[in-house]
Design an enzyme around this catalytic site. Structure first.
Site, PDB file in Angstrom:
ATOM      1  CD  GLU A  19      45.947 -23.464 -57.488  1.00  0.00           C
ATOM      2  OE1 GLU A  19      44.975 -23.954 -58.097  1.00  0.00           O
ATOM      3  OE2 GLU A  19      45.822 -22.611 -56.586  1.00  0.00           O
ATOM      4  CB  CYS A  32      40.188 -19.709 -54.978  1.00  0.00           C
ATOM      5  SG  CYS A  32      39.686 -19.616 -53.262  1.00  0.00           S
ATOM      6  CG  HIS A  56      43.134 -23.465 -54.587  1.00  0.00           C
ATOM      7  ND1 HIS A  56      43.817 -22.312 -54.870  1.00  0.00           N
ATOM      8  CD2 HIS A  56      42.211 -23.145 -53.661  1.00  0.00           C
ATOM      9  CE1 HIS A  56      43.346 -21.322 -54.137  1.00  0.00           C
ATOM     10  NE2 HIS A  56      42.365 -21.802 -53.390  1.00  0.00           N
TER      11      HIS A  56
HETATM   12  N1  GLN Z   1      39.164 -15.746 -49.333  1.00  0.00           N
HETATM   13  C1  GLN Z   1      39.880 -15.219 -50.456  1.00  0.00           C
HETATM   14  C2  GLN Z   1      39.184 -13.982 -51.014  1.00  0.00           C
HETATM   15  O1  GLN Z   1      38.108 -13.695 -50.633  1.00  0.00           O
HETATM   16  C3  GLN Z   1      40.039 -16.263 -51.532  1.00  0.00           C
HETATM   17  C4  GLN Z   1      40.852 -17.425 -51.022  1.00  0.00           C
HETATM   18  C5  GLN Z   1      41.663 -18.127 -52.045  1.00  0.00           C
HETATM   19  O2  GLN Z   1      41.848 -17.658 -53.172  1.00  0.00           O
HETATM   20  N2  GLN Z   1      42.214 -19.249 -51.665  1.00  0.00           N
HETATM   21  O3  GLN Z   1      39.728 -13.316 -51.821  1.00  0.00           O
END
Ligand code: GLN
Length: 194
Positions: A180, A86, A178
Site C-alpha cells: 500500500e 506486516c 507494505h
Molecule cells: N512491528 C509491528 C508488530 O509487531 C508490525 C509493524 C508493521 O505492521 N509495520 O505488530
C-alpha cells in the site's frame, strides 16, 4: 459472492494502522467497492478483507474487545480471501516465535515479530515474485516480521535474504512488507484473483 451492483466488496480492517493507504489503492482498481470495515456486521458482508500493518498487539486486542475476531474467523470458514500485511501477517499466524499472544491463528505459518530490528531499521528493496508479477516489485519493510517456517499447504511466494516474506495458503495471503506504500498494484490484483 457479489453484491447487487456487480462490484466486489473489498474491506480494509479499519481499526489501526495503514487503513487509508490500502483504501486509496483499492479505489484505483475497477470493479471494486472499497469498504472501511470497523464493525462485525460490515466485516460479514465482505467478499475479501485486508488486515493492514500497524501494531499487532493493539489491533489484536481491539479485535477481541469489539467482537471482530469472530467475524473474521467466520469469513475464513467461508474461504473469503484475507490478506494480512506486516502486523496483519502476525495477526493471522498460528505461531509467533517471540510472542505468546496468538491472535486470529488462521494461517499455518510461524512468524518472528520485529525480525529486522526497530523502526530505524526499516528499509526498501525490490523483489522478484514470479507468481505475482513479471516485473520486480518494490517492497517496503517497517519493523517487519518474517516467516520462519510454513506448514503443509502453504505456498512460499517470496524470500528476501533467505527469509520468507510472502506466502499463501488457500484463501489466505501474508506479506511482511507494505504494497500500500508503493505505486505497484500487482499484489492487489494477485489477491483479488484468489
Ligand atoms: N512491528 C509491528 C508488530 O509487531 C508490525 C509493524 C508493521 O505492521 N509495520 O505488530
Amino acid at each position: 459472492m457479489q453484491q447487487g451492483d456487480g462490484n466486489l466488496r473489498v474491506g480494509v480492517l479499519g481499526v489501526q494502522g495503514s487503513v487509508k493507504e490500502h483504501m486509496d489503492k483499492l479505489k484505483l482498481i475497477k470493479g471494486i467497492e472499497a469498504v472501511e470495515a470497523k464493525d462485525r456486521d460490515t466485516i460479514l458482508t465482505l467478499d475479501a478483507l485486508i488486515i493492514p500493518g500497524g501494531e499487532s498487539t493493539a489491533i489484536g486486542k481491539i479485535l477481541v474487545d469489539f467482537g471482530l475476531k469472530d467475524a473474521i474467523l467466520k469469513l475464513n470458514e467461508r474461504k473469503v480471501p484475507i490478506w494480512g500485511t506486516c502486523a496483519g501477517m502476525i495477526l493471522m499466524a498460528k505461531h509467533i516465535v517471540n510472542d505468546e499472544r496468538i491472535h486470529l491463528g488462521i494461517m499455518d505459518i510461524t512468524v518472528r515479530r520485529n525480525a529486522y530490528g526497530s523502526q530505524i531499521d526499516s528499509f526498501k528493496t525490490r523483489l522478484m515474485i514470479p507468481a505475482v508479477s513479471e516485473n520486480e516489485i518494490e517492497a517496503v519493510f517497517i519493523r517487519a516480521p518474517y516467516i520462519e517456517s510454513v506448514g503443509d499447504g502453504v505456498r512460499i511466494l517470496a524470500k528476501y535474504e533467505g527469509k520468507i516474506v510472502a506466502a499463501q495458503q488457500d484463501n489466505l495471503l501474508a506479506t511482511s512488507f507494505h504494497p500500500e506504500l508503493t505505486d505497484d498494484l500487482s499484489f492487489y490484483r494477485y489477491f483479488l484473483r484468489l
